[in-house]
Design a protein around this motif. Structure first.
Motif, mmCIF file in Angstrom:
data_model
loop_
_atom_site.group_PDB
_atom_site.id
_atom_site.type_symbol
_atom_site.label_atom_id
_atom_site.label_comp_id
_atom_site.label_asym_id
_atom_site.label_seq_id
_atom_site.Cartn_x
_atom_site.Cartn_y
_atom_site.Cartn_z
ATOM 1 N N MET A 1 77.712 8.075 -6.043
ATOM 2 C CA MET A 1 78.216 6.753 -5.400
ATOM 3 C C MET A 1 78.776 7.034 -4.183
ATOM 4 S SD MET A 1 80.193 3.995 -7.661
ATOM 5 C CE MET A 1 81.867 4.588 -7.550
ATOM 6 N N ILE A 2 78.491 6.120 -3.216
ATOM 7 C CA ILE A 2 79.259 6.169 -2.048
ATOM 8 C C ILE A 2 80.701 5.691 -2.163
ATOM 9 C CG2 ILE A 2 78.956 3.685 -1.387
ATOM 10 C CD1 ILE A 2 77.834 4.747 1.389
ATOM 11 N N LYS A 3 81.447 6.415 -1.282
ATOM 12 C CA LYS A 3 82.764 6.273 -1.416
ATOM 13 C C LYS A 3 83.384 5.397 -0.168
ATOM 14 C CE LYS A 3 87.361 8.490 -1.401
ATOM 15 N NZ LYS A 3 87.721 9.888 -1.346
ATOM 16 N N LYS A 4 84.173 4.236 -0.673
ATOM 17 C CA LYS A 4 84.694 3.216 0.412
ATOM 18 C C LYS A 4 86.009 3.588 0.734
ATOM 19 C CE LYS A 4 81.493 -0.263 -2.043
ATOM 20 N NZ LYS A 4 81.833 -1.228 -2.781
ATOM 21 N N VAL A 5 86.314 4.056 1.865
ATOM 22 C CA VAL A 5 87.559 4.288 2.351
ATOM 23 C C VAL A 5 88.234 2.880 3.000
ATOM 24 C CG1 VAL A 5 89.045 5.818 3.803
ATOM 25 C CG2 VAL A 5 87.005 6.767 2.335
ATOM 26 N N PRO A 6 89.297 2.518 2.498
ATOM 27 C CA PRO A 6 89.860 1.193 3.287
ATOM 28 C C PRO A 6 90.289 1.861 4.558
ATOM 29 C CG PRO A 6 90.713 1.473 1.069
ATOM 30 C CD PRO A 6 90.022 2.735 1.379
ATOM 31 N N VAL A 7 90.370 0.686 5.329
ATOM 32 C CA VAL A 7 91.072 0.919 6.736
ATOM 33 C C VAL A 7 92.234 0.020 7.098
ATOM 34 C CG1 VAL A 7 90.335 0.529 9.272
ATOM 35 C CG2 VAL A 7 88.699 1.399 7.903
ATOM 36 N N LEU A 8 93.204 0.364 7.423
ATOM 37 C CA LEU A 8 94.312 -0.357 8.224
ATOM 38 C C LEU A 8 94.503 0.103 9.326
ATOM 39 C CD1 LEU A 8 97.295 -0.133 5.330
ATOM 40 C CD2 LEU A 8 95.720 -2.141 5.911
ATOM 41 N N ASP A 9 94.512 -1.003 10.329
ATOM 42 C CA ASP A 9 94.856 -0.804 12.032
ATOM 43 C C ASP A 9 96.427 -1.228 12.103
ATOM 44 O OD1 ASP A 9 92.401 0.149 12.910
ATOM 45 O OD2 ASP A 9 91.714 -1.752 13.304
ATOM 46 N N LEU A 10 97.214 -0.316 12.313
ATOM 47 C CA LEU A 10 98.834 -0.758 12.673
ATOM 48 C C LEU A 10 99.307 -0.960 14.167
ATOM 49 C CD1 LEU A 10 100.434 1.808 10.025
ATOM 50 C CD2 LEU A 10 99.304 -0.500 9.561
ATOM 51 N N LYS A 11 99.832 -2.151 14.141
ATOM 52 C CA LYS A 11 100.379 -2.361 15.472
ATOM 53 C C LYS A 11 101.953 -3.162 15.314
ATOM 54 C CE LYS A 11 99.047 -4.777 19.602
ATOM 55 N NZ LYS A 11 99.028 -3.765 20.525
ATOM 56 N N ASP A 12 102.883 -2.588 15.794
ATOM 57 C CA ASP A 12 104.074 -3.409 15.734
ATOM 58 C C ASP A 12 104.628 -3.392 14.096
ATOM 59 O OD1 ASP A 12 104.469 -3.712 18.418
ATOM 60 O OD2 ASP A 12 103.468 -5.724 18.437
ATOM 61 N N ASN A 13 104.310 -2.335 13.445
ATOM 62 C CA ASN A 13 104.929 -2.223 12.116
ATOM 63 C C ASN A 13 104.135 -2.839 11.027
ATOM 64 O OD1 ASN A 13 107.723 -1.648 13.929
ATOM 65 N ND2 ASN A 13 106.798 0.065 12.666
ATOM 66 N N ILE A 14 102.942 -3.920 11.579
ATOM 67 C CA ILE A 14 102.323 -4.460 10.388
ATOM 68 C C ILE A 14 101.042 -4.028 10.529
ATOM 69 C CG2 ILE A 14 103.783 -6.312 10.405
ATOM 70 C CD1 ILE A 14 101.953 -7.895 12.200
ATOM 71 N N ALA A 15 100.034 -4.312 9.693
ATOM 72 C CA ALA A 15 98.540 -4.244 9.405
ATOM 73 C C ALA A 15 98.126 -5.458 10.362
ATOM 74 C CB ALA A 15 98.002 -4.066 8.256
ATOM 75 N N VAL A 16 97.094 -5.149 11.355
ATOM 76 C CA VAL A 16 96.624 -6.320 12.036
ATOM 77 C C VAL A 16 94.975 -6.234 11.863
ATOM 78 C CG1 VAL A 16 98.407 -6.300 13.481
ATOM 79 C CG2 VAL A 16 96.500 -4.761 13.882
ATOM 80 N N SER A 17 94.312 -7.289 12.138
ATOM 81 C CA SER A 17 92.883 -7.304 12.196
ATOM 82 C C SER A 17 92.151 -7.728 13.635
ATOM 83 C CB SER A 17 92.468 -8.131 10.946
ATOM 84 O OG SER A 17 92.760 -9.516 11.233
ATOM 85 N N GLY A 18 91.156 -7.483 13.809
ATOM 86 C CA GLY A 18 90.356 -7.950 14.960
ATOM 87 C C GLY A 18 88.987 -7.514 15.052
ATOM 88 N N LYS A 19 88.393 -7.777 16.362
ATOM 89 C CA LYS A 19 87.170 -7.284 16.515
ATOM 90 C C LYS A 19 86.609 -6.644 17.602
ATOM 91 C CE LYS A 19 85.158 -11.583 13.898
ATOM 92 N NZ LYS A 19 84.305 -12.745 14.123
ATOM 93 N N SER A 20 85.638 -5.749 17.614
ATOM 94 C CA SER A 20 84.996 -5.024 18.614
ATOM 95 C C SER A 20 85.976 -4.250 19.598
ATOM 96 C CB SER A 20 84.244 -5.899 19.436
ATOM 97 O OG SER A 20 83.437 -6.811 18.742
#
Length: 229
Positions: A1-20
């Protein structure tokens, strides 16, 4: 089974989301795994739901604008962290080993091929992950003036245990994997970790191809993709 590793991007001490990879437009992460964008809360939620590894990109370190290294160390006590901290050389790689289980050597920030070779000469391969950063199907790097094909030859010589193929233009888009890029690296298939814009359909297809591990952010945190099937 393929393993899915979660991603976290951190900026200014919090997790953030964005594109490209447009990092100045990132906003606090909304995730089904925690009621806030606090990285420790999210790591606990991921652990409860079956995660056993976590990819973190410290955007402040990568951009040379502060750091989130203490958050990374706390998260690493909950889940083993694969850390992209914008490693530039042997010395910075060595420093970050105290904060995360695996340290990423990214083409985006590494100063030279010589620095990569020094890292591989000194440290066990299980603690090194090379990230092949790609933008518009070309090797993305601030310092390495070589082609994607030339870097692949260097990878074959170094023989790392794990290689991230990161299509930066796909990050956050859920548009699927880059088939052309995957074809270029198909003979290294057993080592590959595919990243950048993956969705349920593309993860299923990658599993059918024999890919063992993927990095997933947006689709996982939104609840559209399950961590464990």
């Amino acid at each position: 089974m393929i393993k899915k590793v979660p991603v976290l991007d951190l900026k200014d001490n919090i997790a953030v989301s964005g594109k490209s990879g447009l990092r100045d437009t990132y906003t606090p992460l909304q995730t089904v795994f925690a009621p806030s964008a606090n990285p420790v809360d999210i790591a606990n939620g991921l652990s409860i739901n079956g995660a056993d590894e976590l990819y973190i990109a410290d955007l402040d370190l990568i951009e040379g604008n502060g750091h989130n290294i203490h958050d990374v160390k706390m998260v690493n006590s909950i889940l083993p962290v694969m850390l992209d901290a914008g490693v530039k050389d042997f010395e910075s790689f060595t420093f970050f080993l105290d904060y995360a289980y695996k340290i990423i050597v990214p083409t985006e920030t590494i100063k030279s091929i010589g620095e990569i070779k020094k890292i591989f000469e000194k440290y066990p391969k299980e603690r090194i992950v090379v990230s092949v950063d790609v933008k518009d199907n070309e090797l993305y790097s601030k310092n390495l003036n070589i082609s994607l094909a030339e870097f692949k030859e260097i990878l074959e010589e170094l023989d790392p245990d794990e290689i991230i193929l990161l299509d930066i233009t796909g990050v956050g888009t859920q548009k699927g994997y880059n088939q052309e890029l995957l074809d270029d690296f198909k003979d290294l298939k057993d080592k590959l970790i595919i990243a950048g814009g993956l969705n349920n359909k593309s993860v299923s297809e990658l599993e059918d191809m024999g890919i063992k591990k993927v990095l997933v952010g947006t689709a996982l945190h939104s609840g559209e993709m399950k961590l464990l099937d």
